[in-house]
Design a protein around this motif. Structure first.
Motif, PDB file in Angstrom:
ATOM      1  N   GLY A  27       0.598  -1.439  -0.228  1.00 24.78           N
ATOM      2  CA  GLY A  27       0.017   0.047  -0.136  1.00 24.78           C
ATOM      3  C   GLY A  27       0.918   0.875  -0.153  1.00 24.78           C
ATOM      4  N   THR A 104      -4.922  -2.062  -7.363  1.00 27.13           N
ATOM      5  CA  THR A 104      -4.830  -1.581  -5.993  1.00 27.13           C
ATOM      6  C   THR A 104      -4.135  -0.663  -5.956  1.00 27.13           C
ATOM      7  N   ALA A 107      -6.484   2.965  -6.190  1.00 20.20           N
ATOM      8  CA  ALA A 107      -6.724   3.223  -4.955  1.00 20.20           C
ATOM      9  C   ALA A 107      -5.714   3.642  -4.075  1.00 20.20           C
ATOM     10  N   GLU A 108      -4.288   3.405  -4.187  1.00 16.20           N
ATOM     11  CA  GLU A 108      -3.637   3.717  -2.495  1.00 16.20           C
ATOM     12  C   GLU A 108      -3.793   4.751  -3.592  1.00 16.20           C
ATOM     13  N   LEU A 165     -13.932   1.280  -9.412  1.00 15.58           N
ATOM     14  CA  LEU A 165     -12.534   1.144  -7.560  1.00 15.58           C
ATOM     15  C   LEU A 165     -13.001   0.768  -6.672  1.00 15.58           C
ATOM     16  N   GLY A 166     -15.029   1.159  -5.874  1.00 12.61           N
ATOM     17  CA  GLY A 166     -15.363   1.070  -5.369  1.00 12.61           C
ATOM     18  C   GLY A 166     -15.383  -1.245  -4.746  1.00 12.61           C
ATOM     19  N   LEU A 167     -15.350  -1.674  -5.835  1.00 15.22           N
ATOM     20  CA  LEU A 167     -15.498  -3.255  -5.843  1.00 15.22           C
ATOM     21  C   LEU A 167     -13.757  -3.385  -5.408  1.00 15.22           C
ATOM     22  N   MET A 169     -12.060  -2.243  -4.169  1.00 14.96           N
ATOM     23  CA  MET A 169     -11.662  -1.691  -2.400  1.00 14.96           C
ATOM     24  C   MET A 169     -11.994  -3.136  -1.665  1.00 14.96           C
ATOM     25  N   LEU A 170     -13.460  -3.116  -2.209  1.00 13.98           N
ATOM     26  CA  LEU A 170     -13.677  -4.300  -1.287  1.00 13.98           C
ATOM     27  C   LEU A 170     -13.445  -5.535  -0.773  1.00 13.98           C
ATOM     28  N   HIS A 172     -10.611  -6.928  -2.234  1.00  9.08           N
ATOM     29  CA  HIS A 172      -9.410  -6.030  -1.571  1.00  9.08           C
ATOM     30  C   HIS A 172      -9.191  -6.693   0.092  1.00  9.08           C
ATOM     31  N   LEU A 173     -10.285  -5.909  -0.044  1.00  8.07           N
ATOM     32  CA  LEU A 173     -10.152  -5.558   2.266  1.00  8.07           C
ATOM     33  C   LEU A 173      -9.673  -7.201   2.618  1.00  8.07           C
ATOM     34  N   ASP A 174     -11.280  -7.837   2.076  1.00  5.48           N
ATOM     35  CA  ASP A 174     -11.890  -9.490   2.547  1.00  5.48           C
ATOM     36  C   ASP A 174     -11.453 -10.720   1.730  1.00  5.48           C
TER      37      ASP A 174
ATOM     38  N   ILE B 110      -9.361   1.904   5.059  1.00  2.00           N
ATOM     39  CA  ILE B 110      -9.922   0.664   4.049  1.00  2.00           C
ATOM     40  C   ILE B 110      -8.546   0.639   2.553  1.00  2.00           C
ATOM     41  N   SER B 114      -4.147  -1.783   3.787  1.00  3.19           N
ATOM     42  CA  SER B 114      -2.974  -2.930   3.044  1.00  3.19           C
ATOM     43  C   SER B 114      -2.172  -2.891   3.225  1.00  3.19           C
ATOM     44  N   SER B 115      -1.613  -2.151   4.062  1.00  6.98           N
ATOM     45  CA  SER B 115      -0.499  -1.613   5.316  1.00  6.98           C
ATOM     46  C   SER B 115       0.055  -1.798   6.493  1.00  6.98           C
ATOM     47  N   ALA B 162     -20.146  -0.324  -3.269  1.00  8.58           N
ATOM     48  CA  ALA B 162     -19.019  -0.211  -3.776  1.00  8.58           C
ATOM     49  C   ALA B 162     -18.841   1.016  -4.731  1.00  8.58           C
ATOM     50  N   GLY B 166     -16.993   4.836  -4.086  1.00 10.28           N
ATOM     51  CA  GLY B 166     -15.244   5.165  -5.196  1.00 10.28           C
ATOM     52  C   GLY B 166     -15.746   6.358  -5.771  1.00 10.28           C
TER      53      GLY B 166
END
Lengths: 206, 206
Positions: A27, A104, A107-108, A165-167, A169-170, A172-174, B110, B114-115, B162, B166
């Motif tokens: 990240g 990612t 998003a980061e 983008l939102g999808l 992040m979600l 990636h999160l879980d 969120i 990642s970090s 999402a 976004g």
DNA sequence: GTCTATACTTGGATAGAC
DNA sequence: GTCTATCCAAGTATAGAC
């Protein structure tokens, strides 16, 4: 074939690649000069020699990913006509990007831009082509249809990028890409429905 | 009314509030113990006394925002029936959240997850109620309609969260909320269309 | 162009006085 | 429960040798 004399930029390239990987794995917070340099197998000081600052290197990383992705997208969407086909290709692209972590990076950088003065504008500049690409693909697909007359392609493109983008992040999160997958399935069904009700734009001579 | 004796947790609360504000203004990267403490008008060491770590404080901040938002959402959506009304309320909520920066807290956490090892799971836990809330609101709105039979509310809720996320990130990036606004307008139109074609679920006695 | 060494700053975390 | 002082790790950035 390599030139013996100057061979100008192998380290530079390695640093950019390492920056991309570090953004994906650790990240924005983890993307320090030391972490990136270590991954590149070179040393920290070279980042400042080549890029002036860590932030500039991260922007170069975003440029790299952006250019590569837009190139691939162009190839994939080139032969798409109907909305159904577009959704199919988009699903493919999304899964590729998700697994490879391409989004990612985006998003980061967006999230990180909140913390670094001036970074926001630079990131925004680099996102614009993505939106423009989506707009163009959407217009080619629904431009001639009744739906296209009601829904502005630019607005829809904005939504697609945001959703994308939102999808990411979600997911990636879980670590669960199933919900996103089901959504693309759903979009495919709706596109199919659309093609049957509205007039399709593909090879329809009136 | 204040008790003279113990008055157990004013500092704790001030730290949480300061953490929320810092996440909004300076992002995850800028949310350091020192930055938060300074904003709270207290000192750095208290964060570790009260929360054990900066990360824990940030999670408490996310809890705070999450609880407050879900409470407000519940109030707003309570008296909503038709899809059109739902979109209307959602637009209102979105603009409020956008201007107040509520979602920024979520987005930064969120991205920051990642970090920091282990943070992802904690953040995911706190997002789940948002998705569940969206699912419930959607089900109440389109549950009885033909659309509801085709589109699973859970999948749609995932998409909504999402998209919400976004749109916030893009809006925040270049400070332009117009594209998001136009989208909600579009959604309102589509919802209106839906109410006329499909059977609405509101007070229809057959 | 690359590496080592180092200056300087910021941040997480703890100890101990009050 | 709060504050000061402090330790240590990590980060950005630069200087200078090679």
């Amino acid at each position: 074939m390599e030139r013996g004399g100057t061979r100008s930029a192998p380290t530079r390239r390695r640093l950019v690649e390492a920056a991309v990987e570090t953004l994906k794995e650790d990240g924005f917070v983890g993307a320090s000069a030391r972490a990136i340099a270590e991954r590149a197998g070179s040393n920290q000081g070279l980042i400042f020699y080549h890029f002036g600052s860590v932030t500039n290197l991260l922007l170069a990383a975003l440029d790299e990913v952006s250019a590569e992705r837009l190139h691939d997208y162009g190839e994939a969407v080139g032969r798409v006509g109907s909305p159904g086909e577009l959704v199919e290709v988009a699903t493919d692209i999304f899964l590729t990007d998700l697994d490879a972590g391409h989004m990612t990076v985006l998003a980061e950088m967006i999230a990180g831009a909140s913390s670094v003065p001036g970074l926001g504008a630079e990131v925004a500049k680099r996102i614009h082509p993505w939106r423009e690409f989506a707009r163009s693909a959407i217009e080619n697909s629904i431009g001639g249809t009744p739906l296209g007359a009601v829904v502005p392609a630019g607005d829809l493109a904005h939504a697609v990028v945001a959703l994308y983008l939102g999808l990411e992040m979600l997911s990636h999160l879980d670590g669960d890409r199933q919900p996103a997958l089901r959504l693309f399935g759903l979009a495919g069904q709706l596109a199919g429905l659309l093609e049957m009700t509205g007039a399709s734009s593909t090879s329809t001579t009136d």
